[in-house]
Design a protein around this motif. Structure first.
Motif, mmCIF file in Angstrom:
data_model
loop_
_atom_site.group_PDB
_atom_site.id
_atom_site.type_symbol
_atom_site.label_atom_id
_atom_site.label_comp_id
_atom_site.label_asym_id
_atom_site.label_seq_id
_atom_site.Cartn_x
_atom_site.Cartn_y
_atom_site.Cartn_z
ATOM 1 N N THR A 4 55.371 44.060 31.274
ATOM 2 C CA THR A 4 54.981 43.794 32.155
ATOM 3 C C THR A 4 54.116 42.372 32.083
ATOM 4 O O THR A 4 53.425 42.301 30.999
ATOM 5 C CB THR A 4 53.310 44.799 32.589
ATOM 6 O OG1 THR A 4 53.742 46.579 33.063
ATOM 7 C CG2 THR A 4 53.114 44.450 34.223
ATOM 8 N N ALA A 5 54.839 41.974 33.285
ATOM 9 C CA ALA A 5 53.953 40.837 33.308
ATOM 10 C C ALA A 5 52.289 40.403 33.388
ATOM 11 O O ALA A 5 52.196 41.065 34.021
ATOM 12 C CB ALA A 5 54.333 39.521 33.313
ATOM 13 N N SER A 6 51.520 39.486 32.462
ATOM 14 C CA SER A 6 50.370 39.108 32.861
ATOM 15 C C SER A 6 50.478 38.616 34.394
ATOM 16 O O SER A 6 50.656 37.952 35.181
ATOM 17 C CB SER A 6 49.371 37.932 31.758
ATOM 18 O OG SER A 6 48.209 38.135 32.103
ATOM 19 N N SER A 7 48.933 38.921 35.258
ATOM 20 C CA SER A 7 49.079 38.843 36.332
ATOM 21 C C SER A 7 48.799 37.307 36.184
ATOM 22 O O SER A 7 48.849 36.587 37.374
ATOM 23 C CB SER A 7 47.872 39.279 37.095
ATOM 24 O OG SER A 7 46.663 39.846 36.611
ATOM 25 N N THR A 8 47.891 36.322 35.432
ATOM 26 C CA THR A 8 47.416 35.319 35.210
ATOM 27 C C THR A 8 47.887 34.587 33.948
ATOM 28 O O THR A 8 48.224 34.952 33.049
ATOM 29 C CB THR A 8 46.063 35.687 34.624
ATOM 30 O OG1 THR A 8 45.294 36.403 35.670
ATOM 31 C CG2 THR A 8 45.261 33.907 34.932
ATOM 32 N N SER A 9 49.120 33.701 34.078
ATOM 33 C CA SER A 9 50.086 33.090 33.671
ATOM 34 C C SER A 9 49.245 32.246 32.423
ATOM 35 O O SER A 9 47.969 31.465 32.795
ATOM 36 C CB SER A 9 51.101 32.919 34.207
ATOM 37 O OG SER A 9 51.652 30.995 33.069
ATOM 38 N N THR A 10 48.712 32.164 31.243
ATOM 39 C CA THR A 10 48.580 31.259 30.188
ATOM 40 C C THR A 10 49.685 30.228 29.506
ATOM 41 O O THR A 10 49.551 29.035 29.147
ATOM 42 C CB THR A 10 48.521 32.411 28.430
ATOM 43 O OG1 THR A 10 49.321 32.505 28.302
ATOM 44 C CG2 THR A 10 47.763 32.911 29.551
ATOM 45 N N TYR A 11 51.054 30.006 30.474
ATOM 46 C CA TYR A 11 51.965 28.885 30.197
ATOM 47 C C TYR A 11 51.534 27.617 31.087
ATOM 48 O O TYR A 11 51.025 27.616 31.992
ATOM 49 C CB TYR A 11 53.179 29.165 30.609
ATOM 50 C CG TYR A 11 53.568 30.384 30.040
ATOM 51 C CD1 TYR A 11 53.603 31.061 29.050
ATOM 52 C CD2 TYR A 11 54.148 31.517 30.765
ATOM 53 C CE1 TYR A 11 54.385 32.300 28.422
ATOM 54 C CE2 TYR A 11 54.523 32.790 29.949
ATOM 55 C CZ TYR A 11 54.590 33.018 28.978
ATOM 56 O OH TYR A 11 55.605 34.076 28.298
ATOM 57 N N LEU A 13 51.667 25.347 33.075
ATOM 58 C CA LEU A 13 53.064 24.701 34.166
ATOM 59 C C LEU A 13 53.559 23.451 34.618
ATOM 60 O O LEU A 13 51.980 22.569 34.742
ATOM 61 C CB LEU A 13 52.904 25.628 35.319
ATOM 62 C CG LEU A 13 53.012 27.801 35.349
ATOM 63 C CD1 LEU A 13 52.368 28.084 36.396
ATOM 64 C CD2 LEU A 13 54.116 28.282 34.545
#
Length: 554
Positions: A4-11, A13
């Protein structure tokens, strides 16, 4: 297993900027420049004058011109001088704004093509029509690139900004986003008659597709000429394939040519009647050392062409080789000539292309490659001199009732095109601003006679060819010298009248800075050769367009 993808991206962008809004009643302006600063700086005053003219013409409509970036005071000009710089300039412009590309110099189209491909606003290309710093040459090159990429554009040119057609065209573009030009001189190829010329063209086309041919490319993409690159998928169905070669291989081969063999080439040229303007200063004058390297290049080009079984060859030269060795123009003009210094195979058993021209396409212009290859075969089969050359469409003026163009290539014309042949050919040093290592041109005045002119180009993802008839005319020594002095006196000149095509019709239509030129024995022979050429291209599946008075005989 599922994740499940995290709701807060750490990438990390990227930050996407919103496009800038286009100001009302404002056209943006950019100039595409040369890669060589030695060309940009002296062209700058001509560019400033063109921008003044454009600004006044646009201002007369109630609009204004905004330059997309400021000139560089340290460099002494305001040209876009690289593809990267072009991308940065377009990033800072509203993508929907009306855009004028103003050109008053030799320019590298790829500096601006990336931005033009995705720009959403209407595009107008504009050039000065002057002999000294020829924006019209750069304009035709840029227009050919835009045509190839399928980007809609309009185009205008002006001598001094007072031309009625120029002012009306600017007003039309501001009002509608388009400029319409007269194209009544163009007709599509009619049904071909049954004739010996059509039979010849058809047979030569069938032979080419069946037996195939190879064009040698010594480094592709000279001077940002995107329009001069034809993809293999378009060439191969014609029966034409590329041998991709490196100019470093040519330079390496030159090292293997003995001085004695190179000097024999020079002795042959002098015996044939060619003369050279020699000096001692390597930086500014033509020297024997420069000539020796050119003679070595001539031998090397023929031997490599023999190694790979080439049917035509082109040398990029302008970027890269110009910093290593003298210019390729002397070499390329000789290759296109039937009568030229003999060169043997490596084992000495054969004279390479003895009694034949090896078709050369200057500046690796692949539209010229296709054209030169088929022209050589048609003219040879008809028993005429197959020497062919490209010319820059440089400039022109009215002379009496005729509009007489200056066609001028940078020194690579075949000597048989010149009045007096080799005796009318004089070697001048190439200009230091463009050719730091020097080298000789094949300078002279093209002889009066009947010609066929043409251009192969890409449009709508397909190959097209424009064919026309013309004459090279004798304007007398004084007028010809005036024209040479206004342009590049070290280069060979052809004073050309295009039959049934006005200046503005040609400018609006032509899809390249180059035009192909070949002589015929007389007017009747030229008409018959044009018919054979039209039949050949038609058989190959190339769309044929007849321009002006271009009769199909039979």
């Amino acid at each position: 297993m599922t994740t499940t993808a995290s709701s807060t991206s750490t990438y990390a962008l990227p930050e996407l900027r919103d496009p800038l809004p286009a100001p009302e009643r404002t056209a943006y302006l950019i100039p595409s420049g040369d890669l060589r600063e030695s060309a940009n700086v002296p062209a700058w005053p001509f560019q400033q004058e063109l921008e003044r003219i454009v600004g006044e013409a646009v201002g007369a409509t109630g609009w204004r011109v905004r330059r997309a970036f400021e000139p560089d005071a340290e460099l002494g000009h305001g040209f876009i001088r690289s593809q990267r710089m072009g991308m940065e300039v377009f990033r800072a412009m509203p993508p929907d704004a009306p855009l004028i590309v103003a050109t008053a110099n030799w320019q590298y189209s790829h500096h601006v093509l990336a931005g033009l491909r995705t720009h959403r606003g209407p595009i107008l290309t504009v050039a000065n029509f002057a002999p000294e710093w020829p924006g019209l040459v750069g304009l035709l090159n840029l227009n050919g690139g835009l045509t190839k990429m399928g980007r809609a554009y309009s185009s205008l040119w002006t001598v001094d900004g007072t031309d009625e057609s120029f002012l009306a065209g600017v007003a039309e573009w501001i009002d509608t986003g388009l400029v319409r030009h007269d194209a009544s001189h163009v007709q599509e190829l009619p049904p071909l008659p049954r004739s010996a010329e059509v039979e010849l063209g058809t047979a030569l086309a069938d032979q080419l597709q069946r037996d195939k041919a190879i064009i040698g490319i010594f480094d592709e993409g000279c001077m940002g000429m995107y329009n001069a690159i034809i993809d293999d998928e378009m060439l191969n169905p014609l029966g034409i394939y590329k041998e991709r070669l490196s100019q470093s291989a040519l330079w390496a081969e030159m090292q293997t040519v003995p001085d004695e063999e190179a000097d024999a080439v020079g002795a042959w040229l002098r015996k044939a009647g060619m003369t050279f303007r020699l000096g001692a200063d390597e930086a500014t004058e033509l020297t024997e050392a420069q000539l020796r390297w050119q003679h070595k290049m001539y031998v090397a080009a023929l031997r490599i062409s023999d190694d790979f079984g080439l049917d035509a060859v082109g040398i990029q030269y302008q970027q890269g080789m110009k910093d290593v060795c003298p210019a390729s123009d002397l070499v390329e003009g000789l290759l296109n000539n039937v009568q030229r210094p003999p060169v043997t195979s490596r084992d000495g058993s054969r004279v390479l292309w003895e009694g034949e021209a090896l078709p050369n396409f200057n500046e690796v212009d692949e539209g010229v490659a296709v054209d030169a290859l088929v022209t050589n075969r048609i003219w040879t089969a008809m028993g005429m001199d197959p020497a062919t050359t490209l010319h820059d469409v440089r400039w022109g003026e009215e002379v009496g009732e005729d509009y007489v163009w200056v066609f001028e290539i940078s020194g690579s014309v075949p000597p048989s095109h010149l009045t007096g042949g080799y005796a009318g050919a004089e070697g001048w040093r190439q200009g230091p601003a463009f050719f730091p290592a020097g080298g000789s041109t094949i300078n002279g005045v093209s002889r009066p006679g009947e010609i066929v002119w043409s251009r192969v180009y890409v449009q709508d993802a397909a190959l097209h060819v424009d064919l026309g008839r013309g004459s090279v005319v004798d304007l007398g020594a004084q007028e010809t010298q005036r024209r040479k002095d206004l342009t590049n006196p070290e280069w060979p000149i052809a004073n050309v009248v295009l039959h049934g095509v006005t200046r503005d019709q040609f400018m609006a239509r032509h899809k390249a800075n180059h035009a192909q030129l070949v002589y015929a024995d007389d007017a009747d022979a030229a008409d018959r050769a044009l018919t054979a050429k039209a039949a050949l291209f038609h058989r190959l599946g190339v769309a044929v367009h007849l321009c002006g008075d271009a009769p199909i005989v039979g």
